[in-house]
Design a protein around this motif. Structure first.
Motif: not given
Length: 194
Positions: A74-75, A154, A188, A191-192
């Motif tokens: 997911q990263y 994700r 990243n 994204l989080d």
């Protein structure tokens, strides 16, 4: 004899004055200027979460892997690191292009990259480490190759991840030096936060 002692005394006093002036005073002056003019850079370009916790530095790559070294899908992944993402061990491998260890390392990194992102063209920075072993940026091509995997992991549209990559693409320095690049930690984090 007196002249020699007087000369020695002057030399010792001069050494003490210049040690204090240049060894302490200069250091304090430069530190003060750094804190006033560029406080973030002078303190390590630290990246903090919303609650103020330090999560990394925008100047030092970090691993986005779990405890056993498996890449977290997911990263976005950083470049391979000759220093194992340890700033205290910053170093390149210093291996020549025909060195068997370097060739094996690139082959291993290529296999891992393809296993994670599928087959296709692989950017050089996806399989080689930087000179410091801690380069925080990846090429735009490297980021683009990872978009589909990150979006799938994700459960978000590929177009959303592509937009984040475009938003976090840094231009050439001074408009003509180097290549456009993407800071992995900042991407990243975005994204989080999504």
């Amino acid at each position: 004899m007196r002249t020699t002692l007087r000369t020695a005394g002057v030399a010792v006093r001069a050494m003490l004055v210049f040690t204090v002036l240049l060894g302490v005073g200069y250091m304090l002056l430069i530190t003060g200027i750094g804190q006033l003019a560029l406080p973030s850079q002078a303190n390590g370009s630290l990246v903090r979460s919303a609650d103020g916790t330090v999560v990394g530095s925008s100047l030092i790559a970090q691993s986005f892997q779990d405890a056993d070294g498996t890449a977290l899908p997911q990263y976005f992944q950083s470049r391979p690191s000759a220093a194992s993402w340890d700033a205290a061990a910053s170093t390149g491998s210093n291996l020549g292009p025909e060195n068997a260890d370097l060739i094996d390392s690139i082959s291993t990194n290529r296999t891992a990259f393809e296993a994670l992102n599928g087959s296709g063209a692989i950017p050089a920075d996806a399989v080689t480490s930087s000179a410091s072993g801690l380069d925080p940026d990846i090429s735009v091509a490297n980021a683009e190759r990872q978009v589909a995997r990150v979006a799938d992991a994700r459960g978000i549209p590929v177009s959303d991840v592509e937009a984040l990559v475009a938003e976090h693409t840094l231009p050439r320095d001074l408009g003509f030096l180097g290549d456009p690049r993407v800071n992995v930690l900042e991407l990243n984090r975005a994204l989080d936060a999504r």
